[in-house]
Enzyme design. Structure first.
Site, PDB file in Angstrom:
ATOM      1  N   GLU A 158      44.251 -16.350 -46.184  1.00  0.00           N
ATOM      2  CA  GLU A 158      43.326 -16.207 -46.923  1.00  0.00           C
ATOM      3  C   GLU A 158      42.372 -15.280 -47.560  1.00  0.00           C
ATOM      4  O   GLU A 158      41.464 -15.440 -48.569  1.00  0.00           O
ATOM      5  CB  GLU A 158      42.518 -16.186 -45.728  1.00  0.00           C
ATOM      6  CG  GLU A 158      43.175 -17.364 -44.731  1.00  0.00           C
ATOM      7  CD  GLU A 158      42.985 -17.150 -43.109  1.00  0.00           C
ATOM      8  OE1 GLU A 158      42.597 -16.727 -43.173  1.00  0.00           O
ATOM      9  OE2 GLU A 158      43.483 -18.666 -42.912  1.00  0.00           O
ATOM     10  N   ASN A 209      46.277 -12.619 -35.067  1.00  0.00           N
ATOM     11  CA  ASN A 209      45.894 -12.826 -35.748  1.00  0.00           C
ATOM     12  C   ASN A 209      44.189 -13.647 -35.552  1.00  0.00           C
ATOM     13  O   ASN A 209      44.284 -14.371 -35.281  1.00  0.00           O
ATOM     14  CB  ASN A 209      46.296 -12.885 -37.265  1.00  0.00           C
ATOM     15  CG  ASN A 209      45.188 -12.635 -38.315  1.00  0.00           C
ATOM     16  OD1 ASN A 209      44.312 -12.066 -38.094  1.00  0.00           O
ATOM     17  ND2 ASN A 209      45.284 -13.607 -39.670  1.00  0.00           N
ATOM     18  N   TRP A 210      43.624 -12.643 -35.330  1.00  0.00           N
ATOM     19  CA  TRP A 210      41.959 -12.397 -34.507  1.00  0.00           C
ATOM     20  C   TRP A 210      41.412 -13.572 -36.140  1.00  0.00           C
ATOM     21  O   TRP A 210      40.038 -14.357 -35.458  1.00  0.00           O
ATOM     22  CB  TRP A 210      41.426 -11.390 -33.717  1.00  0.00           C
ATOM     23  CG  TRP A 210      41.963 -11.091 -32.134  1.00  0.00           C
ATOM     24  CD1 TRP A 210      43.390 -11.899 -31.829  1.00  0.00           C
ATOM     25  CD2 TRP A 210      41.243 -10.586 -31.701  1.00  0.00           C
ATOM     26  NE1 TRP A 210      42.551 -11.756 -31.087  1.00  0.00           N
ATOM     27  CE2 TRP A 210      42.048 -10.264 -30.339  1.00  0.00           C
ATOM     28  CE3 TRP A 210      40.041  -9.986 -31.378  1.00  0.00           C
ATOM     29  CZ2 TRP A 210      41.639 -10.095 -29.160  1.00  0.00           C
ATOM     30  CZ3 TRP A 210      39.333  -9.531 -30.177  1.00  0.00           C
ATOM     31  CH2 TRP A 210      41.098  -8.905 -29.098  1.00  0.00           C
ATOM     32  N   LYS A 211      41.390 -13.378 -37.117  1.00  0.00           N
ATOM     33  CA  LYS A 211      40.687 -13.572 -38.192  1.00  0.00           C
ATOM     34  C   LYS A 211      39.178 -13.133 -37.332  1.00  0.00           C
ATOM     35  O   LYS A 211      38.998 -11.960 -37.501  1.00  0.00           O
ATOM     36  CB  LYS A 211      40.956 -14.701 -38.785  1.00  0.00           C
ATOM     37  CG  LYS A 211      42.036 -15.305 -38.284  1.00  0.00           C
ATOM     38  CD  LYS A 211      42.027 -16.685 -39.262  1.00  0.00           C
ATOM     39  CE  LYS A 211      43.775 -16.620 -39.165  1.00  0.00           C
ATOM     40  NZ  LYS A 211      44.236 -18.048 -39.806  1.00  0.00           N
ATOM     41  N   GLY A 234      47.159 -17.639 -35.264  1.00  0.00           N
ATOM     42  CA  GLY A 234      45.845 -17.356 -35.029  1.00  0.00           C
ATOM     43  C   GLY A 234      44.812 -17.931 -34.449  1.00  0.00           C
ATOM     44  O   GLY A 234      45.217 -17.038 -33.028  1.00  0.00           O
ATOM     45  N   GLY A 235      44.437 -19.273 -34.150  1.00  0.00           N
ATOM     46  CA  GLY A 235      43.519 -19.703 -32.696  1.00  0.00           C
ATOM     47  C   GLY A 235      44.023 -19.392 -31.867  1.00  0.00           C
ATOM     48  O   GLY A 235      43.565 -19.184 -30.473  1.00  0.00           O
ATOM     49  N   GLY A 275      46.500 -23.340 -39.176  1.00  0.00           N
ATOM     50  CA  GLY A 275      44.540 -23.804 -38.567  1.00  0.00           C
ATOM     51  C   GLY A 275      44.384 -25.416 -38.664  1.00  0.00           C
ATOM     52  O   GLY A 275      44.105 -26.108 -38.929  1.00  0.00           O
ATOM     53  N   HIS A 295      47.639 -12.065 -46.797  1.00  0.00           N
ATOM     54  CA  HIS A 295      47.517 -13.300 -45.823  1.00  0.00           C
ATOM     55  C   HIS A 295      46.843 -14.401 -46.869  1.00  0.00           C
ATOM     56  O   HIS A 295      45.839 -13.651 -48.120  1.00  0.00           O
ATOM     57  CB  HIS A 295      46.077 -12.920 -44.375  1.00  0.00           C
ATOM     58  CG  HIS A 295      45.673 -14.126 -44.040  1.00  0.00           C
ATOM     59  ND1 HIS A 295      45.856 -15.193 -43.696  1.00  0.00           N
ATOM     60  CD2 HIS A 295      46.804 -14.434 -42.647  1.00  0.00           C
ATOM     61  CE1 HIS A 295      46.007 -15.949 -42.895  1.00  0.00           C
ATOM     62  NE2 HIS A 295      46.582 -15.827 -42.178  1.00  0.00           N
ATOM     63  N   SER A 318      49.845 -22.650 -36.666  1.00  0.00           N
ATOM     64  CA  SER A 318      50.094 -23.298 -35.634  1.00  0.00           C
ATOM     65  C   SER A 318      50.844 -23.155 -34.618  1.00  0.00           C
ATOM     66  O   SER A 318      51.341 -23.947 -33.588  1.00  0.00           O
ATOM     67  CB  SER A 318      49.686 -24.935 -36.055  1.00  0.00           C
ATOM     68  OG  SER A 318      49.084 -24.868 -36.820  1.00  0.00           O
ATOM     69  N   GLU A 368      54.160 -17.519 -43.837  1.00  0.00           N
ATOM     70  CA  GLU A 368      53.098 -18.306 -43.039  1.00  0.00           C
ATOM     71  C   GLU A 368      52.859 -19.452 -43.728  1.00  0.00           C
ATOM     72  O   GLU A 368      52.138 -19.198 -44.707  1.00  0.00           O
ATOM     73  CB  GLU A 368      51.671 -17.995 -43.502  1.00  0.00           C
ATOM     74  CG  GLU A 368      51.922 -16.472 -41.875  1.00  0.00           C
ATOM     75  CD  GLU A 368      50.590 -16.687 -41.612  1.00  0.00           C
ATOM     76  OE1 GLU A 368      49.869 -16.294 -40.103  1.00  0.00           O
ATOM     77  OE2 GLU A 368      49.638 -16.192 -41.952  1.00  0.00           O
TER      78      GLU A 368
END
Ligand code: 13P
Length: 251
Positions: free
Chosen positions: A99, A9-11, A236-237, A175, A97, A215, A169
């Protein structure tokens, strides 16, 4: 046998140049994907077609949208419909998600409508659930997540629900560098599976892939993915660093 799924997930990250470089690296890398283990890349909307093209040489790499709207088409400026996604060959959409829930006010009921339209168009939702820190601290996370599933998904019949991918999640692990322990992840994944077993059947519960997100890195992926009810990850990251994510896919 349920599929293993490693999803990026590049967001809202990456310029076109960075997207090109990352996609080229994933397309060229030796990846241990096959019909039972796939990788999915949820890229920003402007790069969806590019990602489809760049990853087309490997039948086990898929592209996902990070969101979609609940209506087929129409006057909804700025939104992305499943009709549009389907027309460019997208097969997966990340829904719910944390977010989206937190910053854009997406409710369980709204997400139910999004799940429905995805399934109507043959697009697989990667449905996210997970609790905030205060719920974890109160030790009520299992009921909290069960309610998210119930209110967004349990109107579906067994055949429809079996098409979904679930991503657990915990919000406090996203993150933050603070991963859930392997035991915490396994405990929640087993709880989610038992909720599906209770509402549907053991057979349905066993068929649904449940991914862990929060993470995940190359250094912890293998041990988390080794838990019996963890069927992969939503990353993600670390999915924005080619070498890291290649190691995670191959973990
Ligand atoms: P991080 O891997 O950056 O913690 O993000 C997890 C996530 O939200 C994936 O959807």
């Amino acid at each position: 046998m349920r599929k293993r799924v490693i999803a990026a997930n590049w967001k809202m990250n990456g310029t076109l140049e960075q997207a090109n470089n990352l996609l080229d690296a994933f397309a060229a890398a030796p990846l241990t994907v096959n019909e039972n283990k796939i990788a999915v890349f949820a890229v920003p909307a402007p790069y969806l077609i590019l990602a489809k093209e760049k990853l087309s040489g490997n039948p086990y790499l898929f592209v996902a949208a990070q969101n979609c709207y609940s209506k087929k088409s129409g006057a909804f400026t700025g939104e992305l419909s499943v009709e549009i996604l389907k027309s460019i060959g997208i097969e997966y959409v990340v829904l719910g998600h944390s977010e989206r829930r937190e910053y854009f006010g997406e409710s369980n009921a709204f997400l139910a409508d999004k799940v429905n339209i995805c399934l109507e168009y043959g697009i697989t939702p990667i449905f996210c659930c997970g609790e905030p820190l205060e719920i974890r601290e109160a030790d009520t996370q299992n009921a909290y997540v069960a309610k998210q599933l119930e209110e967004s998904l349990f109107h579906l019949d067994a055949s429809a629900i079996s098409k979904l991918i679930i991503a657990y999640e915990p919000i406090w692990a996203i993150g933050t560098g603070k991963t859930a322990s392997n035991a915490q992840a396994q405990e929640m994944h087993a709880s989610i599976r038992s909720v599906f077993a209770g509402e549907y059947s053991e057979k349905v519960a066993d068929s649904i892939s449940i991914l862990y997100g929060g993470s995940v890195k190359a250094s912890n992926a293998a041990e988390i993915f080794a838990e019996p009810d963890v069927d992969g990850g939503l990353v993600g990251g670390a999915s924005l660093i080619a070498d890291e994510f290649i190691k995670i896919i191959n973990a």
